[in-house]
Design an enzyme around this catalytic site. Structure first.
Site, PDB file in Angstrom:
ATOM      1  N   SER A   1       0.466  -1.229  -0.215  1.00  0.00           N
ATOM      2  CA  SER A   1      -0.082   0.251  -0.180  1.00  0.00           C
ATOM      3  C   SER A   1       0.805   1.245  -0.084  1.00  0.00           C
ATOM      4  CB  SER A   1      -0.616  -0.033   1.409  1.00  0.00           C
ATOM      5  OG  SER A   1      -0.024   0.196   2.282  1.00  0.00           O
TER       6      SER A   1
ATOM      7  N   ASP B   1      -1.521   8.580   8.136  1.00  0.00           N
ATOM      8  CA  ASP B   1      -3.087   7.467   8.655  1.00  0.00           C
ATOM      9  C   ASP B   1      -2.272   6.222   9.572  1.00  0.00           C
ATOM     10  OD1 ASP B   1      -1.695   5.052   7.665  1.00  0.00           O
ATOM     11  OD2 ASP B   1      -3.855   5.102   5.763  1.00  0.00           O
TER      12      ASP B   1
ATOM     13  N   HIS C   1       0.901   4.918   6.944  1.00  0.00           N
ATOM     14  CA  HIS C   1       1.201   5.185   6.106  1.00  0.00           C
ATOM     15  C   HIS C   1       1.871   6.848   6.725  1.00  0.00           C
ATOM     16  CE1 HIS C   1      -1.579   2.444   4.486  1.00  0.00           C
ATOM     17  NE2 HIS C   1      -0.857   1.795   3.896  1.00  0.00           N
TER      18      HIS C   1
END
Length: 370
Positions: free
Chosen positions: A47, A334, A337
């Site tokens: 991600s 977040d 990340h």
């Protein structure tokens, strides 16, 4: 214990564009169409560098909604960031166009000739990793998708030209974090009962070696491999602790993986003629960032800019949640990340940094090798 992946946080790259109060505002069509330092870049990972491959999957690991992309021209795209990811930065620095995700790339020469991004949120080195998110594209599947793209590119260029192009292109791989966050550390996985920390790192390294060798056999020669960062210091891990500080147990758990990567790179360089490997030491970069946060302009180092619960890390950023306004001062976007600002900073070190951050040479030097 952990409901997402973060990945190494391997991050890399550079930036020469303007930062606003929340991130860099740049036109996606501002990139040159060609003339880069390398012909193309092919991207594999999770991600931190997924730029939309999970959007159409039956997956809980998605970021194609606001406020993700709040500082990205074009809004939410599937990037797990407020703006650029590290590989967006790499492409810009190398003079390449924006690299399209595999899910959107077609057989058009213009769309695939400068590279393709195969990364998928929740993906791991092991196929079983990330199953709690249902849909995801493990590294093995990403390699298969690269083979499919290779057929398309060969149709456009011809076999001889493709071989030459691949030998000069960069293959950026950032894998491993999910194998800890969404496998080893998850209570519904048996892995922790089957392997101790060193044994698990050895298992990952063995499989990783096989996978990278597959890419070599498909034509890859110039590899950039990102290690795992200070995973114990991400907001989600801190939020699940009791003292509000980094988990040294988790930080120590992933160290053998990073140590194995150096040995793996040395072995692969010896056994794969013509190959060249660069190791991005994200752990060292992150330690430097935490130790010198103020001098780098970061004020908040232990909680997310967007999220819910303790340290804004117990639940990751929800649709249409209002994020912090001063994103440039946050290390984390977040629960898992980093912000675009961190991607930029760490990218600079990866591109032109010294061996304590990128080993044995940096990305710029790798790109300039004939």
């Amino acid at each position: 214990m952990i409901t997402f992946k973060f990945y190494c946080f391997l991050c890399l790259l550079l930036a020469t564009v303007m930062l606003s109060s929340g991130g860099r505002l740049v036109k996606a069509d501002a990139f040159p169409v060609g003339g880069g330092m390398v012909p193309a870049m092919f991207i594999f990972g999770d991600s931190l560098i997924d730029n939309g491959n999970n959007n159409d999957l039956n997956s809980f690991a998605k970021a194609n909604y606001f406020p993700y992309g709040i500082d990205f021209d074009g809004g939410p795209t599937g990037r797990f960031s407020n703006g650029y990811t590290m590989v967006d930065e790499i492409a810009e620095l190398l003079g390449l166009p924006m690299i399209p995700p595999y899910s959107q790339a077609s057989s058009s020469k213009e769309q695939t000739i400068h590279g393709v991004n195969f990364a998928s949120a929740a993906a791991g080195i092991l196929d079983i990793t990330g199953r709690n998110f249902v849909g995801r594209l493990p590294f093995n599947q990403q390699i298969k998708n690269f083979e499919n793209s290779l057929d398309q590119i060969t149709d456009n260029l011809g076999a001889g030209d493709v071989a030459q192009m691949l030998s000069q292109s960069l293959f950026f791989v950032g894998m491993g974090s999910n194998d800890y966050l969404n496998n080893y550390l998850m209570p519904n996985y048996p892995t922790r009962n089957q392997y101790n920390g060193q044994q698990f790192a050895d298992l990952l390294s063995k499989e990783y070696t096989t996978q990278l060798t597959k890419l070599y056999n498909l034509g890859a020669r110039k590899f950039v491999l990102a290690g795992i960062g200070r995973m114990g210091c991400i907001p989600n891990i801190i939020a699940h602790g009791t003292n509000g500080r980094c988990s040294e147990d988790v930080n120590q758990l992933v160290l053998p993986f990073n140590e194995n990567m150096r040995t793996m790179i040395n072995n692969l360089s010896t056994n794969l003629p013509g190959s060249k490997f660069v190791f991005v030491n994200v752990d060292n970069m992150f330690q430097d960032l935490l130790s010198n946060a103020r001098s780098y302009g970061f004020r908040v180092v232990n909680r997310g800019c967007c999220g819910i619960g303790r340290n804004r890390g117990q639940v990751t950023c929800l649709p249409f949640q209002t994020p912090c306004p001063n994103r440039r001062e946050y290390v984390f976007w977040d629960a898992f990340h980093p912000t675009e600002a961190v991607n930029v900073l760490m990218g600079r070190k990866a591109f032109s940094g010294t061996p304590d951050f990128v080993y044995p040479i940096n990305i710029q030097q790798l790109a300039n090798i004939p």
